[in-house]
Design a protein around this motif. Structure first.
Motif, PDB file in Angstrom:
ATOM      1  N   GLY A  99      -8.961  -6.021   1.442  1.00  0.00           N
ATOM      2  CA  GLY A  99      -8.608  -6.750   0.229  1.00  0.00           C
ATOM      3  C   GLY A  99      -7.555  -7.810   0.490  1.00  0.00           C
ATOM      4  O   GLY A  99      -7.660  -8.955   0.022  1.00  0.00           O
ATOM      5  N   ALA A 100      -6.524  -7.450   1.255  1.00  0.00           N
ATOM      6  CA  ALA A 100      -5.454  -8.405   1.561  1.00  0.00           C
ATOM      7  C   ALA A 100      -5.961  -9.546   2.435  1.00  0.00           C
ATOM      8  O   ALA A 100      -5.633 -10.714   2.186  1.00  0.00           O
ATOM      9  CB  ALA A 100      -4.290  -7.691   2.240  1.00  0.00           C
ATOM     10  N   LEU A 101      -6.752  -9.231   3.439  1.00  0.00           N
ATOM     11  CA  LEU A 101      -7.277 -10.276   4.320  1.00  0.00           C
ATOM     12  C   LEU A 101      -8.139 -11.270   3.541  1.00  0.00           C
ATOM     13  O   LEU A 101      -8.049 -12.487   3.767  1.00  0.00           O
ATOM     14  CB  LEU A 101      -8.072  -9.670   5.474  1.00  0.00           C
ATOM     15  N   LEU A 102      -8.954 -10.770   2.641  1.00  0.00           N
ATOM     16  CA  LEU A 102      -9.772 -11.669   1.822  1.00  0.00           C
ATOM     17  C   LEU A 102      -8.898 -12.530   0.908  1.00  0.00           C
ATOM     18  O   LEU A 102      -9.135 -13.728   0.756  1.00  0.00           O
ATOM     19  CB  LEU A 102     -10.774 -10.864   0.990  1.00  0.00           C
ATOM     20  N   ALA A 103      -7.884 -11.922   0.312  1.00  0.00           N
ATOM     21  CA  ALA A 103      -7.033 -12.641  -0.639  1.00  0.00           C
ATOM     22  C   ALA A 103      -6.168 -13.711   0.020  1.00  0.00           C
ATOM     23  O   ALA A 103      -5.880 -14.738  -0.598  1.00  0.00           O
ATOM     24  CB  ALA A 103      -6.148 -11.650  -1.400  1.00  0.00           C
ATOM     25  N   ILE A 104      -5.750 -13.495   1.260  1.00  0.00           N
ATOM     26  CA  ILE A 104      -4.886 -14.485   1.925  1.00  0.00           C
ATOM     27  C   ILE A 104      -5.676 -15.546   2.678  1.00  0.00           C
ATOM     28  O   ILE A 104      -5.087 -16.486   3.215  1.00  0.00           O
ATOM     29  CB  ILE A 104      -3.871 -13.815   2.883  1.00  0.00           C
ATOM     30  N   SER A 105      -6.993 -15.417   2.699  1.00  0.00           N
ATOM     31  CA  SER A 105      -7.806 -16.350   3.494  1.00  0.00           C
ATOM     32  C   SER A 105      -7.612 -17.828   3.137  1.00  0.00           C
ATOM     33  O   SER A 105      -7.765 -18.673   4.017  1.00  0.00           O
ATOM     34  CB  SER A 105      -9.285 -15.962   3.434  1.00  0.00           C
ATOM     35  N   PRO A 106      -7.239 -18.195   1.898  1.00  0.00           N
ATOM     36  CA  PRO A 106      -6.966 -19.618   1.673  1.00  0.00           C
ATOM     37  C   PRO A 106      -5.741 -20.142   2.430  1.00  0.00           C
ATOM     38  O   PRO A 106      -5.621 -21.345   2.656  1.00  0.00           O
ATOM     39  CB  PRO A 106      -6.713 -19.700   0.153  1.00  0.00           C
ATOM     40  N   TRP A 107      -4.824 -19.262   2.812  1.00  0.00           N
ATOM     41  CA  TRP A 107      -3.593 -19.684   3.484  1.00  0.00           C
ATOM     42  C   TRP A 107      -3.572 -19.388   4.979  1.00  0.00           C
ATOM     43  O   TRP A 107      -2.782 -19.952   5.705  1.00  0.00           O
ATOM     44  CB  TRP A 107      -2.375 -19.000   2.853  1.00  0.00           C
ATOM     45  N   VAL A 108      -4.406 -18.458   5.416  1.00  0.00           N
ATOM     46  CA  VAL A 108      -4.339 -17.993   6.796  1.00  0.00           C
ATOM     47  C   VAL A 108      -5.727 -18.039   7.427  1.00  0.00           C
ATOM     48  O   VAL A 108      -6.682 -17.508   6.868  1.00  0.00           O
ATOM     49  CB  VAL A 108      -3.808 -16.535   6.861  1.00  0.00           C
ATOM     50  N   ARG A 109      -5.807 -18.648   8.574  1.00  0.00           N
ATOM     51  CA  ARG A 109      -7.056 -18.683   9.342  1.00  0.00           C
ATOM     52  C   ARG A 109      -6.864 -17.809  10.577  1.00  0.00           C
ATOM     53  O   ARG A 109      -6.069 -18.132  11.453  1.00  0.00           O
ATOM     54  CB  ARG A 109      -7.403 -20.100   9.772  1.00  0.00           C
ATOM     55  N   LEU A 110      -7.578 -16.709  10.594  1.00  0.00           N
ATOM     56  CA  LEU A 110      -7.477 -15.782  11.717  1.00  0.00           C
ATOM     57  C   LEU A 110      -8.758 -15.817  12.545  1.00  0.00           C
ATOM     58  O   LEU A 110      -9.847 -15.979  11.999  1.00  0.00           O
ATOM     59  CB  LEU A 110      -7.261 -14.349  11.210  1.00  0.00           C
ATOM     60  N   ALA A 111      -8.599 -15.625  13.836  1.00  0.00           N
ATOM     61  CA  ALA A 111      -9.758 -15.480  14.712  1.00  0.00           C
ATOM     62  C   ALA A 111     -10.370 -14.097  14.486  1.00  0.00           C
ATOM     63  O   ALA A 111      -9.695 -13.175  14.025  1.00  0.00           O
ATOM     64  CB  ALA A 111      -9.317 -15.632  16.171  1.00  0.00           C
TER      65      ALA A 111
ATOM     66  N   ASN B 142       0.815  -1.219   0.000  1.00  0.00           N
ATOM     67  CA  ASN B 142       0.000   0.000   0.000  1.00  0.00           C
ATOM     68  C   ASN B 142       0.849   1.270   0.000  1.00  0.00           C
ATOM     69  O   ASN B 142       0.450   2.286  -0.567  1.00  0.00           O
ATOM     70  CB  ASN B 142      -0.937  -0.002   1.216  1.00  0.00           C
ATOM     71  N   MET B 143       2.016   1.214   0.603  1.00  0.00           N
ATOM     72  CA  MET B 143       2.880   2.393   0.674  1.00  0.00           C
ATOM     73  C   MET B 143       3.710   2.598  -0.588  1.00  0.00           C
ATOM     74  O   MET B 143       4.267   3.677  -0.786  1.00  0.00           O
ATOM     75  CB  MET B 143       3.828   2.284   1.875  1.00  0.00           C
ATOM     76  N   THR B 144       3.801   1.610  -1.446  1.00  0.00           N
ATOM     77  CA  THR B 144       4.688   1.678  -2.603  1.00  0.00           C
ATOM     78  C   THR B 144       4.234   2.613  -3.721  1.00  0.00           C
ATOM     79  O   THR B 144       5.046   3.393  -4.237  1.00  0.00           O
ATOM     80  CB  THR B 144       4.930   0.262  -3.153  1.00  0.00           C
ATOM     81  N   PRO B 145       2.978   2.586  -4.172  1.00  0.00           N
ATOM     82  CA  PRO B 145       2.590   3.382  -5.341  1.00  0.00           C
ATOM     83  C   PRO B 145       2.927   4.872  -5.294  1.00  0.00           C
ATOM     84  O   PRO B 145       3.332   5.415  -6.332  1.00  0.00           O
ATOM     85  CB  PRO B 145       1.071   3.147  -5.447  1.00  0.00           C
TER      86      PRO B 145
ATOM     87  N   PHE C 130      -1.247 -11.202  -1.121  1.00  0.00           N
ATOM     88  CA  PHE C 130      -1.148  -9.934  -0.391  1.00  0.00           C
ATOM     89  C   PHE C 130      -1.136  -8.751  -1.353  1.00  0.00           C
ATOM     90  O   PHE C 130      -1.840  -7.769  -1.162  1.00  0.00           O
ATOM     91  CB  PHE C 130       0.127  -9.894   0.459  1.00  0.00           C
ATOM     92  N   GLY C 131      -0.309  -8.842  -2.389  1.00  0.00           N
ATOM     93  CA  GLY C 131      -0.174  -7.735  -3.329  1.00  0.00           C
ATOM     94  C   GLY C 131      -1.448  -7.469  -4.108  1.00  0.00           C
ATOM     95  O   GLY C 131      -1.927  -6.332  -4.165  1.00  0.00           O
ATOM     96  N   PHE C 132      -2.010  -8.514  -4.727  1.00  0.00           N
ATOM     97  CA  PHE C 132      -3.243  -8.337  -5.482  1.00  0.00           C
ATOM     98  C   PHE C 132      -4.388  -7.911  -4.567  1.00  0.00           C
ATOM     99  O   PHE C 132      -5.213  -7.073  -4.944  1.00  0.00           O
ATOM    100  CB  PHE C 132      -3.632  -9.630  -6.215  1.00  0.00           C
ATOM    101  N   GLY C 133      -4.444  -8.482  -3.372  1.00  0.00           N
ATOM    102  CA  GLY C 133      -5.503  -8.114  -2.434  1.00  0.00           C
ATOM    103  C   GLY C 133      -5.415  -6.656  -2.013  1.00  0.00           C
ATOM    104  O   GLY C 133      -6.413  -5.930  -2.030  1.00  0.00           O
ATOM    105  N   ALA C 134      -4.213  -6.223  -1.648  1.00  0.00           N
ATOM    106  CA  ALA C 134      -4.031  -4.831  -1.213  1.00  0.00           C
ATOM    107  C   ALA C 134      -4.284  -3.859  -2.356  1.00  0.00           C
ATOM    108  O   ALA C 134      -5.025  -2.879  -2.210  1.00  0.00           O
ATOM    109  CB  ALA C 134      -2.623  -4.635  -0.652  1.00  0.00           C
ATOM    110  N   MET C 135      -3.701  -4.125  -3.519  1.00  0.00           N
ATOM    111  CA  MET C 135      -3.869  -3.226  -4.665  1.00  0.00           C
ATOM    112  C   MET C 135      -5.287  -3.298  -5.219  1.00  0.00           C
ATOM    113  O   MET C 135      -5.863  -2.285  -5.622  1.00  0.00           O
ATOM    114  CB  MET C 135      -2.863  -3.560  -5.771  1.00  0.00           C
TER     115      MET C 135
END
Length: 172
Positions: free
Chosen positions: A128-140, A25-28, A91-96
């Motif tokens: 966006g990032a949280l949704l995109a990484i959900s296949p790999w990460v299970r968060l409470a 998010n800080m890169t662009p 992470f990248g596609f989700g954030a962007m």
């Protein structure tokens, strides 16, 4: 172990997990100086601030940060980094993607570029990032809430600092 220490440890784990999205998010804003071939993705739909190079740079940075995390191999991390490349892409596609969808919605609501749209401006890339990484990460749910609150507050502080340093054209 003290309950407060456990909570702080979990918050740090969540922030560590989100580093690729934060950096993406800080890169662009840093590549906005690359004039000429740095064209908007779609000026009519997203405005002039969402550029192809900025979008791609965000993805590259997310992958790079995820790679570094995979090499650190912190035993307190919330995810196994064995699939670091795909996790970084997510992470990248989700954030962007989250940021771009927010820009689309902003244009549809006739909100001027650079104008404040709280809390969307602060949380678009995080969601966006949280949704995109959900296949790999299970968060409470408490993890997600902590990430959203901390990200919201930190985004305001960082964007104001970037504005005052001349990196960003607006505080939002």
């Amino acid at each position: 172990m003290d309950h407060g220490v456990l909570i702080l440890s979990r918050i740090l784990q969540c922030l560590y997990l989100m580093l690729p999205a934060y950096f993406a998010n800080m890169t662009p804003p840093f590549v906005r100086f690359w004039k000429g071939w740095n064209r908007p993705i779609n000026q009519r739909l997203l405005g002039t601030h969402k550029t192809i190079v900025g979008f791609l740079a965000g993805i590259v940075i997310a992958v790079a940060i995820t790679y570094v995390q995979s090499r650190i191999n912190w035993n307190g991390s919330l995810v196994a980094y064995s699939h670091w490349f795909f996790l970084g892409l997510a992470f990248g596609f989700g954030a962007m993607g989250g940021d771009s969808i927010k820009s689309l919605l902003k244009r549809r609501r006739a909100i001027a570029p650079g104008s404040s749209w709280i809390p969307m401006d602060q949380l678009d890339f995080v969601v966006g990032a949280l949704l995109a990484i959900s296949p790999w990460v299970r968060l409470a749910w408490l993890d997600v809430i902590a990430i959203l609150i901390i990200s919201f507050l930190a985004d305001i502080v960082i964007n104001h600092l970037a504005f005052w340093l001349g990196i960003r054209q607006s505080k939002w």
